[in-house]
Each structure stands twice: as C-alpha cells, then as structure tokens.
Design a protein around this motif. Structure first.
Motif, PDB file in Angstrom:
ATOM      1  N   HIS A 354       8.521 -12.227  45.266  1.00 40.84           N
ATOM      2  CA  HIS A 354       7.281 -11.858  44.583  1.00 40.84           C
ATOM      3  C   HIS A 354       7.384 -11.991  43.067  1.00 40.84           C
ATOM      4  CE1 HIS A 354       6.524 -10.285  48.570  1.00 40.84           C
ATOM      5  NE2 HIS A 354       7.552  -9.464  48.453  1.00 40.84           N
ATOM      6  N   VAL A 355       8.433 -12.639  42.596  1.00 44.71           N
ATOM      7  CA  VAL A 355       8.671 -12.794  41.164  1.00 44.71           C
ATOM      8  C   VAL A 355       8.381 -14.229  40.762  1.00 44.71           C
ATOM      9  CG1 VAL A 355      10.458 -12.776  39.376  1.00 44.71           C
ATOM     10  CG2 VAL A 355      10.356 -10.930  41.051  1.00 44.71           C
ATOM     11  N   ASP A 356       7.603 -14.403  39.695  1.00 39.73           N
ATOM     12  CA  ASP A 356       7.298 -15.742  39.202  1.00 39.73           C
ATOM     13  C   ASP A 356       8.435 -16.308  38.361  1.00 39.73           C
ATOM     14  OD1 ASP A 356       4.489 -16.002  40.166  1.00 39.73           O
ATOM     15  OD2 ASP A 356       4.191 -14.267  38.883  1.00 39.73           O
ATOM     16  N   ILE A 357       9.048 -15.459  37.547  1.00 38.00           N
ATOM     17  CA  ILE A 357      10.129 -15.902  36.661  1.00 38.00           C
ATOM     18  C   ILE A 357      11.262 -14.895  36.742  1.00 38.00           C
ATOM     19  CG2 ILE A 357      10.815 -16.336  34.262  1.00 38.00           C
ATOM     20  CD1 ILE A 357       7.948 -17.246  33.751  1.00 38.00           C
ATOM     21  N   PHE A 358      12.464 -15.389  37.001  1.00 43.34           N
ATOM     22  CA  PHE A 358      13.677 -14.562  37.060  1.00 43.34           C
ATOM     23  C   PHE A 358      14.580 -15.039  35.932  1.00 43.34           C
ATOM     24  CE2 PHE A 358      17.786 -13.480  39.418  1.00 43.34           C
ATOM     25  CZ  PHE A 358      17.706 -12.132  39.092  1.00 43.34           C
ATOM     26  N   ALA A 359      14.788 -14.180  34.917  1.00 43.96           N
ATOM     27  CA  ALA A 359      15.475 -14.625  33.706  1.00 43.96           C
ATOM     28  C   ALA A 359      16.427 -13.538  33.223  1.00 43.96           C
ATOM     29  CB  ALA A 359      14.454 -14.952  32.610  1.00 43.96           C
ATOM     30  N   PRO A 360      17.416 -13.907  32.399  1.00 35.17           N
ATOM     31  CA  PRO A 360      18.356 -12.913  31.858  1.00 35.17           C
ATOM     32  C   PRO A 360      17.749 -12.142  30.688  1.00 35.17           C
ATOM     33  CG  PRO A 360      18.930 -15.085  31.058  1.00 35.17           C
ATOM     34  CD  PRO A 360      17.790 -15.284  32.024  1.00 35.17           C
ATOM     35  N   ALA A 361      18.357 -11.016  30.351  1.00 38.53           N
ATOM     36  CA  ALA A 361      17.951 -10.214  29.186  1.00 38.53           C
ATOM     37  C   ALA A 361      19.192  -9.500  28.668  1.00 38.53           C
ATOM     38  CB  ALA A 361      16.855  -9.217  29.561  1.00 38.53           C
ATOM     39  N   HIS A 362      20.204 -10.273  28.307  1.00 40.08           N
ATOM     40  CA  HIS A 362      21.481  -9.684  27.920  1.00 40.08           C
ATOM     41  C   HIS A 362      21.834  -9.912  26.459  1.00 40.08           C
ATOM     42  CE1 HIS A 362      22.282 -13.884  28.645  1.00 40.08           C
ATOM     43  NE2 HIS A 362      23.493 -13.768  28.124  1.00 40.08           N
ATOM     44  N   ASN A 363      21.047 -10.729  25.740  1.00 38.48           N
ATOM     45  CA  ASN A 363      21.323 -10.957  24.330  1.00 38.48           C
ATOM     46  C   ASN A 363      20.028 -11.313  23.608  1.00 38.48           C
ATOM     47  OD1 ASN A 363      20.824 -13.649  25.029  1.00 38.48           O
ATOM     48  ND2 ASN A 363      22.990 -14.171  25.147  1.00 38.48           N
ATOM     49  N   LEU A 364      20.129 -11.503  22.285  1.00 39.13           N
ATOM     50  CA  LEU A 364      18.944 -11.788  21.485  1.00 39.13           C
ATOM     51  C   LEU A 364      18.324 -13.133  21.844  1.00 39.13           C
ATOM     52  CD1 LEU A 364      20.157 -10.549  17.987  1.00 39.13           C
ATOM     53  CD2 LEU A 364      18.572  -9.411  19.522  1.00 39.13           C
ATOM     54  N   ALA A 365      19.148 -14.110  22.157  1.00 35.43           N
ATOM     55  CA  ALA A 365      18.625 -15.429  22.512  1.00 35.43           C
ATOM     56  C   ALA A 365      17.756 -15.361  23.764  1.00 35.43           C
ATOM     57  CB  ALA A 365      19.778 -16.415  22.707  1.00 35.43           C
ATOM     58  N   SER A 366      18.171 -14.567  24.752  1.00 39.30           N
ATOM     59  CA  SER A 366      17.376 -14.451  25.979  1.00 39.30           C
ATOM     60  C   SER A 366      16.055 -13.734  25.718  1.00 39.30           C
ATOM     61  CB  SER A 366      18.182 -13.717  27.058  1.00 39.30           C
ATOM     62  OG  SER A 366      18.486 -12.392  26.661  1.00 39.30           O
ATOM     63  N   LEU A 367      16.043 -12.780  24.771  1.00 39.43           N
ATOM     64  CA  LEU A 367      14.788 -12.106  24.431  1.00 39.43           C
ATOM     65  C   LEU A 367      13.837 -13.056  23.723  1.00 39.43           C
ATOM     66  CD1 LEU A 367      15.906  -8.541  23.245  1.00 39.43           C
ATOM     67  CD2 LEU A 367      15.020  -9.236  25.464  1.00 39.43           C
ATOM     68  N   GLU A 368      14.355 -13.858  22.813  1.00 43.85           N
ATOM     69  CA  GLU A 368      13.491 -14.820  22.124  1.00 43.85           C
ATOM     70  C   GLU A 368      12.956 -15.868  23.083  1.00 43.85           C
ATOM     71  OE1 GLU A 368      14.195 -15.436  17.657  1.00 43.85           O
ATOM     72  OE2 GLU A 368      16.208 -15.576  18.534  1.00 43.85           O
ATOM     73  N   ALA A 369      13.764 -16.254  24.063  1.00 40.95           N
ATOM     74  CA  ALA A 369      13.301 -17.236  25.059  1.00 40.95           C
ATOM     75  C   ALA A 369      12.193 -16.676  25.933  1.00 40.95           C
ATOM     76  CB  ALA A 369      14.478 -17.688  25.922  1.00 40.95           C
ATOM     77  N   LEU A 370      12.062 -15.346  25.956  1.00 44.81           N
ATOM     78  CA  LEU A 370      11.029 -14.722  26.780  1.00 44.81           C
ATOM     79  C   LEU A 370       9.627 -15.161  26.360  1.00 44.81           C
ATOM     80  CD1 LEU A 370      10.176 -12.597  28.894  1.00 44.81           C
ATOM     81  CD2 LEU A 370      10.357 -10.863  27.116  1.00 44.81           C
ATOM     82  N   VAL A 371       9.426 -15.489  25.085  1.00 40.36           N
ATOM     83  CA  VAL A 371       8.098 -15.887  24.606  1.00 40.36           C
ATOM     84  C   VAL A 371       7.577 -17.096  25.369  1.00 40.36           C
ATOM     85  CG1 VAL A 371       6.789 -16.668  22.584  1.00 40.36           C
ATOM     86  CG2 VAL A 371       8.557 -14.913  22.333  1.00 40.36           C
ATOM     87  N   HIS A 372       8.465 -18.000  25.742  1.00 41.98           N
ATOM     88  CA  HIS A 372       8.033 -19.195  26.460  1.00 41.98           C
ATOM     89  C   HIS A 372       7.506 -18.866  27.858  1.00 41.98           C
ATOM     90  CE1 HIS A 372       9.721 -21.613  23.268  1.00 41.98           C
ATOM     91  NE2 HIS A 372      10.899 -21.028  23.413  1.00 41.98           N
ATOM     92  N   HIS A 373       7.908 -17.718  28.395  1.00 35.17           N
ATOM     93  CA  HIS A 373       7.440 -17.330  29.734  1.00 35.17           C
ATOM     94  C   HIS A 373       6.154 -16.512  29.686  1.00 35.17           C
ATOM     95  CE1 HIS A 373      11.227 -18.821  31.044  1.00 35.17           C
ATOM     96  NE2 HIS A 373      11.943 -17.803  30.605  1.00 35.17           N
ATOM     97  N   LEU A 374       5.683 -16.156  28.487  1.00 31.44           N
ATOM     98  CA  LEU A 374       4.550 -15.261  28.368  1.00 31.44           C
ATOM     99  C   LEU A 374       3.252 -16.034  28.098  1.00 31.44           C
ATOM    100  CD1 LEU A 374       6.113 -12.363  26.255  1.00 31.44           C
ATOM    101  CD2 LEU A 374       5.893 -12.554  28.723  1.00 31.44           C
ATOM    102  N   SER A 375       3.090 -17.149  28.740  1.00 32.39           N
ATOM    103  CA  SER A 375       1.871 -17.944  28.566  1.00 32.39           C
ATOM    104  C   SER A 375       1.111 -17.999  29.880  1.00 32.39           C
ATOM    105  CB  SER A 375       2.223 -19.363  28.103  1.00 32.39           C
ATOM    106  OG  SER A 375       3.075 -19.992  29.022  1.00 32.39           O
TER     107      SER A 375
END
Length: 376
Positions: A354-375
C-alpha cells in the motif's frame, strides 16, 4: 530462539539508553553473529556482540557493564578466558525503567541538546557540509541540528514554489491568455486594447507526517522531529503526528517558536515516548479519527523502521484505507540506508503493498531527496 532474540533486543535498547548507538540494523547483524558462535561460550558471545554493537572505544565500559548484567542473567556459560572480574548477576526487571521514566529521560536529553544547539553551528567549509550530507543520523552530534533546520527550510521553499499544470490569469506571465485577450476586445469593438497574460498556479500540496518515536527509532526520531518542526514553520500545510504504542497529534506543540519549548510541551502531553511499537493500532486510530485531513492533494509520510509488535494485518488494513484517500503514501525507513537491509519484518511486509514510495531517511541527503517524491 525467540527468547534469545527478545533478550538481544532488550540488550540493544539498554545500550541505546546509555548512549551507545546500537540501532536495529546492528541488532539484526548481532543476531546473525550469535547464530555463528557457540552460545555456551560466554567469551565468544562477548566478542561477537562487542564487534557488532560498538564502534567507539568509549563505548566499551558501558558495553562491559551491561553485558555482564544481561548475559550472566541469561544463563550464558562463562568461558575459560578470565578477561574481566565476575560481577553478581543483576535481575533484568531492574534494568528496564518504567515506561514513563524512559519517556522523560529521552525528551529531557533532547531538550538539553536543543539548548546546547541554540547557537548556529559553524560549518567551516563546503567539504564539511558535504560530509554531513551522507553521515548517518545516529552518528550526529548536537551541533548538527542547525544543519537539519537549514535542510528543512530549503525543502519548504522548494515545495512552496512548485508550479502545477494549471494556469491562472496574471498581470505578467509566461504566455498570452487568449480567452481573456479576446474578451477584452469585445469591450473595445475589436480594437486592440492590450494582451492578457497567464502563469502557472502553485501546487497546493498538503503533508501529513506520522513519525515513529518508539525505542527502536530513538536514534533517528530526534532528528526527524527536528526536520518536521522546521518544515511546519516554513510550509504551512503540514500536520504532524507521533506514535509509539498510541497516536498523538503534535501539530500544535510544534507550532511553538522555539524547538526547546515544543519539546517541553511534548514531555507533558505525549505518553509512551520511546516505548514499544504498535504501528497498526496507531495508523488505525489515524484512519478512524483524522482521515478528514486526507484528500487527493495530500501526501501522507510514515517515518518508521517497521518493527511492529502488534497485528500486521491491522497495519495493512489501516494503510490501505489511508492510501485510497491520499494522493500518495511515502514510507521513510532509516534502516533502508544500510546496503544489507531487507524489509523482511512482518510490519514492512504488510505495509509495502500500500506504499507508493519506499525510501531511506537516515541522513541529510535522503531528506533533501524527499522533495522529488512530493510531487502530485
């Protein structure tokens, strides 16, 4: 074997409470290490666990103290090597403080860190910032909290400035608004009266963040909550929830001007901090009470390692109900940053369909990459 795994998890949690960064990822590796040594040999167990669960010399004293307490009580036989003087066995119930006490210890430590980090962190060169970007949150010091705030602010600016596919009339714009221009000609009898323009509308995406603050997430939730605090202050359309064994809405607490004040409010209002993990019950509570916050313009973000102690079927059913209403469901798992991690726990197996995107959240780079998934 299940009793041994439970005991190992309790041992890792005790290490974390004493400041040793023994994450669930290390706990998985430690369980694999125990499967390859003689469990009746106390020295082999000691060396296997210490090699996996410690990464700093200063952690050895704490590790030795807790190892003697936990693994003497667990009945592991003492080997032939007398490396440390024996200590009397300590009863395991005495090692685990009451849940409310553990909650206060965790948040008190975060509040002290927030005070210490009130001054801006001095990053001496771009290379320092780059190394922070890939550094795991569990190795972060208190001075890195300011960098997390800056990352969240950049995320918010990018979210607020994203154009949508729809257009609106504007005094100046990227292209001519033909319909408005022709309508203006009707009022002048066909004589040119100027061009009307249009520009893209901004996206009205709403975010709902549901953050796991159980004991297994303690090393990560502190920094993720700091990010959510900064994001909520920079991007108005954010609703924030936390859960351990129950769900709590903390949007109002995070609305305070200072992060320390927000933590102080949370220490008085949120129960069960750093306790067990009941993801299914918490998501079911959200679906029952707060589903009105979710529509097709809403992105629901779940931040959790997926270590479910409740019913995984309840987790899957609740997440399915949320996914039917939300524009997108994103699951952020700090353990996904490890190259050896596989989502094999019952909680993750129930959630992933039931998840559209499964991504890491362990460092600053992964948090910044989150913006690309928020469209949307």
């Amino acid at each position: 074997m299940m009793d041994l795994l439970t005991h190992l998890v309790q041992f890792c949690r005790a290490l974390r409470e004493r400041g040793v960064p023994a994450t669930p990822a290390e706990a998985i590796v430690a369980a694999e290490a125990l499967a390859r040594v003689e469990l009746v040999d106390r020295d082999e167990v000691y060396l296997a666990l210490r090699s996996v669960l410690t990464s700093r010399v200063e952690d050895y004293v704490v590790f030795d103290e807790l190892f003697d307490a936990f693994w003497t009580t667990a009945g592991v036989a003492k080997g032939g090597c007398e490396r440390r003087p024996p200590v009397p066995p300590i009863a395991l119930p005495d090692l685990a403080p009451p849940r409310r006490a553990r909650t206060s210890i965790s948040l008190d430590r975060w509040m002290r860190s927030a005070d210490d980090a009130s001054e801006p962190a001095q990053l001496l060169a771009p290379s320092d910032r780059e190394s922070l970007g890939t550094q795991d949150f569990r190795t972060f010091g208190d001075d890195a909290l300011c960098e997390i705030t800056r990352v969240a602010a950049r995320m918010a600016r990018r979210l607020a400035a994203r154009p949508s596919r729809r257009w609106k009339r504007a005094r100046r714009g990227a292209r001519v608004h033909l319909r408005a221009t022709m309508r203006g000609l009707l009022g002048t009898g066909g004589d040119p009266a100027g061009l009307a323009y249009q520009e893209r509308k901004l996206r009205r995406t709403k975010l709902v963040a549901i953050c796991d603050v159980s004991g297994s997430m303690d090393l990560y939730s502190r920094f993720l909550l700091q990010c959510l605090f900064a994001l909520q202050h920079s991007f108005a359309r954010v609703e924030t929830f936390v859960f351990s064994t129950r769900l709590d809405r903390i949007t109002d607490q995070l609305d305070r001007r200072r992060y320390h004040d927000a933590l102080d409010d949370l220490s008085h209002t949120v129960r069960g901090w750093s306790g067990g993990t009941r993801i299914g019950e918490s998501l079911a509570a959200f679906a029952d009470v707060w589903m009105r916050l979710v529509d097709r313009r809403t992105i629901v973000i779940v931040l959790s390692d997926g270590w479910e102690t409740g019913d995984p079927e309840q987790l899957g059913a609740a997440l399915e109900a949320i996914a039917k209403r939300a524009g997108r469901v994103i699951w952020l798992n700090p353990l996904l940053g490890s190259p050896t991690y596989q989502p094999l726990t019952r909680g993750m197996q129930a959630a992933l369909p039931h998840v559209d995107i499964f991504a890491p959240a362990h460092n600053l780079a992964s948090l910044e990459a989150l913006v690309h998934h928020l469209s949307l």
